[in-house]
Design an enzyme around this catalytic site. Structure first.
Site, mmCIF file in Angstrom:
data_model
loop_
_atom_site.group_PDB
_atom_site.id
_atom_site.type_symbol
_atom_site.label_atom_id
_atom_site.label_comp_id
_atom_site.label_asym_id
_atom_site.label_seq_id
_atom_site.Cartn_x
_atom_site.Cartn_y
_atom_site.Cartn_z
ATOM 1 N N TYR A 1 17.821 -32.439 1.994
ATOM 2 C CA TYR A 1 18.773 -32.582 3.171
ATOM 3 C C TYR A 1 20.058 -32.151 2.687
ATOM 4 O O TYR A 1 20.611 -32.130 1.597
ATOM 5 C CB TYR A 1 18.715 -33.834 3.441
ATOM 6 C CG TYR A 1 19.734 -34.249 4.580
ATOM 7 C CD1 TYR A 1 19.884 -33.720 5.720
ATOM 8 C CD2 TYR A 1 20.632 -35.467 4.346
ATOM 9 C CE1 TYR A 1 20.953 -34.053 6.727
ATOM 10 C CE2 TYR A 1 21.473 -35.995 5.314
ATOM 11 C CZ TYR A 1 21.676 -35.178 6.396
ATOM 12 O OH TYR A 1 22.603 -35.599 7.174
ATOM 13 N N ASP B 1 12.978 -39.610 -1.554
ATOM 14 C CA ASP B 1 13.744 -39.769 -0.112
ATOM 15 C C ASP B 1 12.458 -39.882 0.879
ATOM 16 O O ASP B 1 11.916 -38.461 0.869
ATOM 17 C CB ASP B 1 14.606 -38.780 0.036
ATOM 18 C CG ASP B 1 15.232 -39.034 1.358
ATOM 19 O OD1 ASP B 1 14.516 -39.753 2.397
ATOM 20 O OD2 ASP B 1 16.495 -38.457 1.710
#
Length: 391
Positions: free
Chosen positions: A111, A181
């Site tokens: 991200y 994540d």
């Protein structure tokens, strides 16, 4: 006989009800930012952990403790920390586990804001090295004792799949910690701790709470690895408010039914898009054409997730025509809600990356990310088919 209280005193103190002997059907909401004590002995007992008590909302509230218990249970972890956002969880983790001269070996596919946070750490002498996390030799070349290896189970937005058992073995061999994540997968599709990860980060804002109502994050792992980030989060105020915790826990109750439906629909949409002449490529690990399909079948459970990406011609106006032709699928710069939404990484999540880096990741102007919701699949297929006519 007690003297009658004055109006102002009654207004402040009279609104107390006896706690029912039987429990409520749902978890109560505790909005108080502060908590009272009978005497100094009780203060000592709470601070020293001899009795379970609350001090101040930043230190902990019943709603936060309940959410942390939920997170630990969903991931099979010893301990969990709930934070004000997914990025707050990463910030607490980095501040607790990194020192000047430390190193983070991170997937290039992360991200964009995570890469921004890693860039912020550079001024404190922390080195961030970007690697292709699917290339184990490249990962091994950069790992050293004490470093963090940071990957996403399903990468945002290219949907590459991390080989968690292989990366965990590599991290152990090199004396590093594997941090995963798991936001796109959630514990419904993957439990990284069971596959060897040391710590798991979740953005509960997304699929875990599932309704676009809260900003929440979480960190799960061994107690000794969570204690440091917990202390940082309390001191730095990275913790969530009780209402967000209550909403997050309520939203998570429907996690399994939401993702079962959304994941099945995502596979149908991916198959449709893959054969459409206006679509250049589809990124979905459930497709045999995906480069990590075999890895996904080992790492993921109960399907392949509710996120996919696809590529239109790399022209801004072509994308705008497509977006304007949609009726219910909206451009929303988040993901994981009950509604199906689109996002455009080049102008949102990865906007801060230099154009050369976006190009290297394949995030051209025609690249779109789709978060699949709970609508009837036939309606979504029809809407996409009609909108593609405008491209």
């Amino acid at each position: 006989m007690e003297e009658p209280l004055g109006l102002s005193t009654l207004a402040v103190h009279a609104a107390w009800a006896q706690t029912p002997a039987n429990p409520p059907a749902t978890m109560p909401f505790y909005p108080s930012a502060a908590w009272a004590f009978r005497d100094l002995d009780e203060v000592d007992a709470v601070y020293e952990g001899r009795v379970k008590g609350a001090v101040y909302a930043r230190n902990g509230t019943p709603n936060r403790w309940a959410l942390e218990r939920l997170l630990a249970g969903l991931h099979g972890g010893e301990a969990a920390l709930a934070t004000a956002s997914g990025m707050a969880a990463l910030a607490a983790l980095f501040l607790a586990h990194l020192r000047p001269g430390g190193r983070v070996v991170a997937s290039r596919d992360l991200y964009g804001t995570t890469w921004g946070l890693l860039g912020d750490l550079a001024r404190f002498g922390v080195e961030a090295v970007g690697v292709d996390a699917t290339d184990l030799e490249a990962v091994a070349a950069h790992l050293r004792p004490g470093s963090l290896l940071l990957v996403e189970t399903l990468s945002n937005p290219r949907l590459r799949v991390a080989d968690l058992p292989a990366l965990a073995a590599l991290a152990r061999e090199r004396g590093a910690l594997l941090v995963v994540d798991n936001t796109f997968a959630t514990p419904y599709h993957a439990r990284p701790l069971a596959q060897g990860a040391d710590l798991v980060v979740e953005s509960l804002t997304k699929f875990l709470s599932g309704h676009h109502l809260v900003l929440l994050g979480g960190l799960v792992g061994r107690k000794d690895l969570v204690e440091g980030p917990l202390g940082v989060a309390v001191r730095a105020g990275l913790v969530p408010d009780p209402w967000a915790c209550w909403l997050g826990a309520e939203g998570a109750k429907t996690l399994a039914v939401r993702l079962e439906r959304a994941s099945a629909t995502a596979l149908r949409l991916a198959r449709f898009l893959e054969t459409h002449p206006k679509v250049g490529a589809v990124h979905y690990p459930g497709l045999p054409s995906h480069p990590d399909h075999a890895t996904a079948r080992r790492v993921l459970a109960r399907g392949f997730g509710a996120m996919l990406a696809f590529e239109l011609p790399p022209e801004r106006e072509a994308v705008n025509r497509f977006l304007r032709a949609l009726r219910h699928i909206r451009l929303v710069l988040s993901l994981g809600g009950t509604e199906t939404t689109l996002s455009h990484p080049a102008t949102s999540s990865h906007r801060s990356l230099p154009p050369s880096e976006r190009e290297a990741l394949g995030l051209h102007p025609g690249f779109l990310r789709l978060s699949v919701g709970l609508e009837d699949p036939e309606d979504l297929l029809e809407e996409l088919e009609e909108a593609l006519k405008a491209v």
